[in-house]
Design a protein around this motif. Sequence first.
Motif, short mmCIF file in Angstrom:
data_model
loop_
_atom_site.label_atom_id
_atom_site.label_comp_id
_atom_site.label_asym_id
_atom_site.label_seq_id
_atom_site.Cartn_x
_atom_site.Cartn_y
_atom_site.Cartn_z
N ALA A 255 0.83 -1.21 0.00
CA ALA A 255 0.00 0.00 0.00
C ALA A 255 0.87 1.26 0.00
CB ALA A 255 -0.94 0.00 1.20
N CYS A 256 1.94 1.26 0.78
CA CYS A 256 2.85 2.40 0.80
C CYS A 256 3.55 2.56 -0.55
CB CYS A 256 3.89 2.23 1.90
SG CYS A 256 3.24 2.37 3.58
N GLU A 257 3.96 1.44 -1.13
CA GLU A 257 4.61 1.48 -2.44
C GLU A 257 3.70 2.08 -3.50
OE1 GLU A 257 5.81 -1.68 -5.96
OE2 GLU A 257 5.93 -2.37 -3.87
N LEU A 258 2.46 1.61 -3.56
CA LEU A 258 1.53 2.10 -4.58
C LEU A 258 1.15 3.56 -4.32
CD1 LEU A 258 -0.71 -1.08 -5.01
CD2 LEU A 258 1.17 -0.29 -6.47
N ALA A 259 1.06 3.94 -3.05
CA ALA A 259 0.83 5.35 -2.73
C ALA A 259 2.00 6.20 -3.22
CB ALA A 259 0.63 5.52 -1.22
N GLY A 260 3.21 5.67 -3.06
CA GLY A 260 4.39 6.38 -3.54
C GLY A 260 4.33 6.62 -5.04
N PHE A 261 3.94 5.59 -5.79
CA PHE A 261 3.82 5.75 -7.24
C PHE A 261 2.71 6.74 -7.60
CE2 PHE A 261 6.18 1.64 -7.63
CZ PHE A 261 7.19 2.12 -8.46
N HIS A 262 1.63 6.72 -6.82
CA HIS A 262 0.54 7.66 -7.09
C HIS A 262 1.02 9.10 -6.92
CE1 HIS A 262 -3.31 9.72 -6.97
NE2 HIS A 262 -2.97 10.22 -5.79
#
Length: 292
Positions: free
Chosen positions: A240-247
């Motif tokens: 979730a943190c990784e995908l938030a980072g990409f967002h």
Amino acid sequence: AAHYTEPIQSCEKRLKRGFEAGMSNGDTFSAFFCANHHIRVSMIGGGNLSTLLRETEYYLNIAGQHGNIVAKKFFLMYQRTIMVLIDKDASNKNDGVSDELSQGESLCITRLSETMNFQKALQSFWLGYAERSHHYVLKLLQMSVLGRHHRLVITFFHAINSFMMLKRKGISKLRQIAKDALVALRAAAKDSKWNYGNKVYLLEAELSSHEGRNEDAKSFYAAAILASRSSRFKHEEGLACELAGFHYKKIGDLHRAWGFFNKAKQCYAEWGSDVKVNFITRQLSVLRDGGR
């Protein structure tokens, strides 16, 4: 049915006790049944990978001592996935695991085939091989005996994977995968918010990000991270943190992207996945160099 409704970590403990009770009573069938599901559930629950590898190798050794070929094949599959998640290079090492799995007609047993496809789909997902993961998931979903728990878990990863593929090819049916997954996981979350609530939030976040609803995405990513942490799914908190980072990188907020990538790195380190730690480290290097 416990892993549909109760916190999955409580199932891990009971299954481990079940193995010990079976072995002490001489009931090796029940013992290895519990051991098999102990490792399977622990992997899905985000247990520390180094600990899981030790436990898998312990079970593998006992299965060998008792000549239980089927149990041994399950543990070899789990061992391979864990090794790959710890160290990507493990997928290229000739350690005899693949050869042993390919021998004998017992691999054709339905449950072994299901587990093989499930494990390969997970390996491919975490290594970032989106199309390969998609291939194995489709094989898995075609199996008429696919268990409900496996189906729900793989539905989640399949949906997240579809967003990765959408970035490369805008195919409408890939968006439908995510929408169908949301329907299934919302229903599952009614029975167990602990096990499935974080997954619903993360899919909502990815869908919102894809559709350009950035405020909604912000709220859903925050909810997914909090829910994953509350449910002790360290790997999914990292995701979730990784995908938030990409967002946030996509919308140009590099400061927040850095913060989320850094938190993802911490989560993946606690999970024990050097593969994901190294991947996130590369993302942080890109941001440090100006987001190129």
